[in-house]
Scaffold this motif. Structure first.
Motif, short mmCIF file in Angstrom:
data_model
loop_
_atom_site.label_atom_id
_atom_site.label_comp_id
_atom_site.label_asym_id
_atom_site.label_seq_id
_atom_site.Cartn_x
_atom_site.Cartn_y
_atom_site.Cartn_z
N LEU A 139 -1.30 -1.10 1.89
CA LEU A 139 -2.52 -0.41 2.31
C LEU A 139 -2.25 0.69 3.33
N ASN A 140 -1.03 0.79 3.80
CA ASN A 140 -0.69 1.78 4.83
C ASN A 140 -0.64 3.17 4.21
N ASP A 141 -1.57 4.04 4.63
CA ASP A 141 -1.63 5.39 4.06
C ASP A 141 -0.71 6.38 4.77
N GLY A 142 0.02 5.90 5.77
CA GLY A 142 0.98 6.77 6.44
C GLY A 142 0.35 7.86 7.29
N SER A 143 -0.91 7.72 7.63
CA SER A 143 -1.61 8.77 8.37
C SER A 143 -1.25 8.80 9.86
N LYS A 144 -0.61 7.74 10.36
CA LYS A 144 -0.25 7.62 11.77
C LYS A 144 -1.47 7.44 12.68
N GLU A 145 -2.64 7.23 12.09
CA GLU A 145 -3.83 7.00 12.91
C GLU A 145 -3.76 5.65 13.61
N PHE A 146 -3.08 4.68 12.93
CA PHE A 146 -2.90 3.35 13.48
C PHE A 146 -1.41 3.00 13.46
N SER A 147 -1.05 2.01 14.25
CA SER A 147 0.32 1.51 14.24
C SER A 147 0.41 0.31 13.29
N TRP A 148 1.43 0.33 12.46
CA TRP A 148 1.70 -0.78 11.55
C TRP A 148 3.04 -1.39 11.97
N ILE A 149 3.03 -2.64 12.42
CA ILE A 149 4.24 -3.28 12.90
C ILE A 149 4.52 -4.51 12.04
N PRO A 150 5.74 -4.68 11.53
CA PRO A 150 6.06 -5.85 10.71
C PRO A 150 5.75 -7.15 11.45
N ILE B 41 -6.27 2.19 -3.41
CA ILE B 41 -6.16 3.41 -2.63
C ILE B 41 -4.84 4.07 -2.99
N ARG B 42 -4.69 5.35 -2.69
CA ARG B 42 -3.51 6.10 -3.11
C ARG B 42 -2.22 5.50 -2.60
N SER B 43 -2.24 4.99 -1.36
CA SER B 43 -1.02 4.45 -0.77
C SER B 43 -0.55 3.16 -1.43
N ALA B 44 -1.40 2.51 -2.22
CA ALA B 44 -1.00 1.27 -2.88
C ALA B 44 0.24 1.49 -3.75
N ILE B 45 0.32 2.67 -4.38
CA ILE B 45 1.52 3.04 -5.15
C ILE B 45 2.06 4.29 -4.48
N HIS B 46 2.89 4.08 -3.47
CA HIS B 46 3.32 5.17 -2.61
C HIS B 46 3.96 6.32 -3.39
#
Length: 295
Positions: free
Chosen positions: A243-254, A99-104
């Motif tokens: 895999l984080n596409d930065g869309s803010k649709e979901f929360s990504w927490i370390p 996916i595009r976000s794989a290589i930000h």
């Protein structure tokens, strides 16, 4: 088999009417009939059963048309890429990634590269997560991959890109969404989704969490299905940051764990083109210049 035959057969498989197929393709009905007949003769089996009401697909014809659609799509892609290259570029670098976000930093790297290499195009090609078949068959120049998957493959040169950490994905309204970091104990009482092409490092974390907390869990077929299930309140998941596409649709927490996934770019050992090396260096430098980037 030629493009005109394929178009006629595929259009007839949709309309199941020779006159309507002819109208849709701006051809005459005898022309449609001719191309379908000649293709049936070429492949050696009947694709359609004719009747006074039109045509119906034979079982063999239905399977054949499904395959033809994929062939037609590949032909369309090849023609479009050829047109793009012939009009402006002399060379092309194809790069496979899930996916595009794989290589930000890929868009920025392409822009910077093409400023100094005006006659060379960079074409992203999206592939299933973990798949390198097109690259290994020589159909791609560069592929994004997990380092451990590529170490033992001959004639492949590995270029380090970044280490991806593990994150918890939740809905933005989840009580965990505001945390700075998630610990194993925070997942008590939750349902964890697993599978979906998880890398060995990620599977190790999943299993450790499940065993320690005795968590209920279920398999999710792929990443997109997992996100859909999260949105449907069916569970949460752990995933690599790339895999984080930065869309803010979901929360990504370390997530608090030692595991990381070493992400690399691979090229063919025999590819000595300087501009391929230039492009790899540009991408690597973006990650070197942005060490704080959350992957």
């Amino acid at each position: 088999m030629n493009g005109k035959q394929i178009d006629c057969v595929l259009e007839l498989s949709q309309s199941l009417n020779f006159n309507r197929a002819a109208e849709n393709l701006f051809l005459t009905q005898p022309t449609i009939t001719y191309h379908v007949k000649t293709l049936e003769e070429e492949v050696g089996f009947q694709i359609f059963i004719r009747s006074g009401k039109g045509a119906t697909l034979t079982p063999a014809g239905r399977q054949f048309c499904n395959a033809l659609r994929n062939i037609r799509q590949e032909m369309k892609f090849a023609i479009e890429q050829g047109q793009n290259l012939s009009s402006r570029y002399d060379e092309n670098i194809s790069i496979g990634l899930p996916i595009r976000s794989a290589i930000h930093f890929l868009p920025q790297a392409i822009e910077k590269f093409e400023r100094t290499h005006e006659k060379i195009s960079v074409t992203p090609e999206f592939i299933p997560l973990g798949s390198c078949e097109k690259f290994l068959h020589g159909e791609q120049d560069i592929v994004f991959a997990r380092e451990e998957d590529m170490k033992r493959i001959p004639d492949v040169k590995i270029h380090k890109l970044f280490d991806s950490k593990i994150y918890l994905i939740t809905e933005t309204t989840d009580v965990l969404a505001g945390r700075k970091k998630i610990f194993t104990e925070d997942l008590a009482g939750r349902t964890l989704m697993v599978g979906g092409g998880s890398q060995p490092e990620l599977r190790a974390v999943q299993q450790r969490v499940i065993q320690k907390l005795n968590l209920p869990h279920f398999n999710s077929n792929d990443y997109e299905t997992t996100l859909t299930n999260i949105a449907a309140h069916k569970g949460i998941c752990l995933a690599p940051g790339f895999l984080n596409d930065g869309s803010k649709e979901f929360s990504w927490i370390p997530f608090d764990c030692r595991e990381k996934i070493s992400c690399v770019l691979c090229t063919h050992s025999g590819d000595k083109r300087n501009f391929v090396s230039d492009f790899i260096r540009i991408l690597q430098n973006f990650y070197i210049d942005n060490p704080e980037f959350p992957v």
